[in-house]
Design an enzyme around this catalytic site. Structure first.
Site, mmCIF file in Angstrom:
data_model
loop_
_atom_site.group_PDB
_atom_site.id
_atom_site.type_symbol
_atom_site.label_atom_id
_atom_site.label_comp_id
_atom_site.label_asym_id
_atom_site.label_seq_id
_atom_site.Cartn_x
_atom_site.Cartn_y
_atom_site.Cartn_z
ATOM 1 N N GLU A 105 0.865 -1.176 0.000
ATOM 2 C CA GLU A 105 0.000 0.000 0.000
ATOM 3 C C GLU A 105 0.900 1.225 0.000
ATOM 4 O O GLU A 105 1.914 1.257 0.710
ATOM 5 C CB GLU A 105 -0.903 0.017 1.238
ATOM 6 N N GLU B 183 -2.176 11.306 3.838
ATOM 7 C CA GLU B 183 -3.234 11.078 4.804
ATOM 8 C C GLU B 183 -3.224 12.240 5.795
ATOM 9 O O GLU B 183 -2.168 12.772 6.148
ATOM 10 C CB GLU B 183 -3.043 9.761 5.555
#
Length: 270
Positions: A143, A148
């Site tokens: 990933e 974020e």
């Protein structure tokens, strides 16, 4: 022989100088209405998504994902909007979009304006097209988290990778964060450079997209630390609550809240 070697060296220099980053895919969202379903699809559901998230991700619903022109302009942007509303046994809705195109290596750039609000968890990231390594799709196949942000610390931008050997379930995921003072008041450009032996992530603006390097991960070991040699796709979403986004509670008075994305570009070296 020396002349021949010199010609080869000159040819290599010329060919390298001709190579460049070529934009192979883009979406500029320059209209009013729904998203381009030739380029995007949706993850749908409200099962918590492995993180105890509280939203239901809807299917191509314009209340949660739509394109809007800037006022008085032919330039548009994508709106991903988290809303407080009852929907399929959940109290919040949002959208999680996935690119239909997939790539191995390249440069991803996204120009985005991030939301504010305690309990939000927006992300710009990538996942692998398929399960190639081991018997588990995640985290074994990787990933890449370009950006974020969690709403209780909205100016801190996190970049991360997850692998079988290094992931948040083990508590050793490779990650770094920087403070971007205008991340929620101005559009910023988030860049992923993904090469055969290195991943780097940056944040900046039009004048210098590479102004601040957030994170670097060098290839080493086997697939358990570097599964990043297969096709990945792009994801754009806002989660509500969850193990990280809701770690300091959820302010239910903030809604609706939205992330705006001016454009998404993908480049490859050719």
């Amino acid at each position: 022989m020396k002349s021949y070697q010199l010609l080869i060296c000159v040819w290599c220099v010329v060919k390298f100088s001709e190579a460049a980053w070529v934009r192979v895919w883009e979406d500029n969202f320059d209209w009013n209405g729904g998203v381009d379903l030739n380029k995007w699809e949706f993850d749908v559901g409200g099962h918590g998504w492995g993180n105890n998230e509280e939203q239901y991700y809807t299917q191509n619903r314009q209340e949660n994902a739509r394109c809007e022109l800037f006022p008085g302009s032919g330039n548009g942007r994508l709106i991903i909007e988290a809303r407080k509303e009852n929907f399929d046994n959940r109290r919040f809705t949002s959208a999680r979009m996935k690119s239909k195109a997939k790539w191995t290596y390249g440069r991803l750039q996204i120009r985005a304006l991030l939301p504010t609000g305690r309990g939000l968890w927006p992300a710009l990231w990538m996942l692998p097209e398929r399960q190639t390594y081991s018997n588990a799709y995640w985290p074994d196949n990787g990933e890449i988290d370009l950006m974020e942000q969690v709403g209780y610390d909205p100016l801190r931008i996190h970049s991360t990778v997850h692998t079988k050997a290094n992931n948040h379930m083990l508590g050793n995921h490779p990650s770094n964060s920087v403070i971007v003072g205008d991340a929620t008041s101005n559009f910023k450009i988030y860049t992923l450079d993904w090469n055969v032996d290195k991943i780097e992530m940056f944040v900046g603006d039009e004048g210098n997209p590479f102004q601040t390097r957030i994170f670097i991960w060098n290839k080493h070991g086997d697939w358990t630390t570097w599964p990043f040699d297969k096709p990945f796709f792009v994801l754009l979403n806002i989660a509500v609550g969850g193990s990280w986004g809701g770690a300091q509670g959820l302010d239910e008075n903030i809604f609706p809240r939205r992330m705006e994305i001016d454009w998404v570009y993908y480049y490859q070296w050719r």
